[in-house]
Scaffold this motif. Structure first.
Motif, PDB file in Angstrom:
ATOM      1  N   LYS A  31      38.681  29.955  47.391  1.00 28.39           N
ATOM      2  CA  LYS A  31      38.400  31.130  47.895  1.00 28.39           C
ATOM      3  C   LYS A  31      39.440  31.757  48.644  1.00 28.39           C
ATOM      4  CE  LYS A  31      33.181  30.045  48.214  1.00 28.39           C
ATOM      5  NZ  LYS A  31      32.192  30.123  49.084  1.00 28.39           N
ATOM      6  N   ILE A  35      40.485  35.550  45.400  1.00 24.35           N
ATOM      7  CA  ILE A  35      40.392  37.033  45.431  1.00 24.35           C
ATOM      8  C   ILE A  35      41.676  37.916  45.104  1.00 24.35           C
ATOM      9  CG2 ILE A  35      39.500  39.063  46.777  1.00 24.35           C
ATOM     10  CD1 ILE A  35      37.292  37.577  47.848  1.00 24.35           C
ATOM     11  N   LEU A  39      42.416  39.594  41.452  1.00 24.39           N
ATOM     12  CA  LEU A  39      43.021  41.206  41.797  1.00 24.39           C
ATOM     13  C   LEU A  39      44.307  41.676  40.987  1.00 24.39           C
ATOM     14  CD1 LEU A  39      41.504  42.474  45.187  1.00 24.39           C
ATOM     15  CD2 LEU A  39      40.253  42.839  42.754  1.00 24.39           C
TER      16      LEU A  39
END
Length: 268
Positions: A31, A35, A39
């Motif tokens: 985690k 992200i 992206l």
């Protein structure tokens, strides 16, 4: 043993995905990087497919006809993987891969192997919390300009009809497979010659492992997620190797005179 599908090296990158999904202690390590990397990967692949895919398909069509659509996709995916991997280094993710690799080893009963080069706390909420700072250099896979250049040089193999893409995947897997056990070689304190010997004895296995790992890394957006799960698979393979090591060869650290032996030394 060579035909035992349950121990096929190429399955370990896939097992890494399942292991990660079923072991929650690894999730925080993903985690922290997931992200921004997802992206970033999505942005890079979108740009490449919008501006580089059709021109390359048009060029490939001269030689391959309708097959250019498939070869062009692999070419763009390969280019994207190279760009994302380079940017991935900028996020210092290698440290995360080391933590993932070591955490799996500790969880699977190979804490003694890890303790040789990093502090392990006796207590913690989970395995990851038990990992202290490394006491020696800790690298999952060293930066290799040669490997990057070879990857770029091999990309044009996708121009060859039918056989070009499989050749690209296999040759790249041949070169990249052993890098997934660089951390393992570090933990064993193997010399350069000993590393070469270990790799030579398992070259076919490393090639199949590296090929499957590369295919996973060519998946748009999820490529870096699969890089991390492949580190899990690499550690699971180490656990299998260590568990199968005969008792007389069970010393965890090598000396510089080649005493270290593993299961490959006893295989027909």
């Amino acid at each position: 043993m060579a035909w035992d599908l349950s121990k096929a090296a190429w399955l370990y990158p896939l097992r890494g995905i399942y292991y990660f999904a079923s072991h929650r202690f690894l999730w925080p390590l993903f985690k922290t990087r997931l992200i921004p990397i997802v992206l970033l990967s999505a942005f890079i692949y979108t740009i490449l497919f919008l501006f580089a895919y059709l021109p390359q398909v048009a060029f490939l069509a001269i030689f391959q006809g309708a097959g250019a659509w498939i070869s062009g996709a692999f070419l763009v995916l390969g280019e994207g993987a190279a760009v994302v991997a380079a940017l991935f280094e900028a996020f210092f993710v290698d440290e995360t891969l080391v933590d993932i690799f070591d955490a799996v080893l500790v969880s699977e009963g190979q804490g003694e192997l890890v303790a040789a080069s990093r502090v392990l706390y006796p207590q913690g909420d989970d395995v990851v919390q038990r990992l202290g700072k490394p006491t020696q250099s800790a690298v999952y896979s060293p930066f290799s300009l040669r490997q990057i250049l070879e990857f770029i040089i091999l990309l044009p193999l996708n121009f060859i009809p039918v056989a070009g893409t499989p050749m690209f995947l296999i040759l790249t897997g041949y070169r990249g497979g052993p890098f997934h056990h660089w951390r393992y070689f570090q933990l064993l304190d193997l010399s350069k010659q000993q590393r070469k010997e270990r790799i030579r004895k398992r070259q076919l296995q490393y090639t199949t492992f590296g090929t499957v790992a590369l295919i996973l890394q060519l998946v748009p957006v999820l490529s870096m997620l699969f890089l991390m799960s492949t580190a899990v698979g690499a550690a699971l393979w180490v656990v299998e190797i260590e568990n199968r090591r005969p008792p007389l060869a069970s010393g965890r650290r090598s000396d510089r005179e080649g005493v270290y032996r593993d299961t490959a030394d006893f295989m027909a």
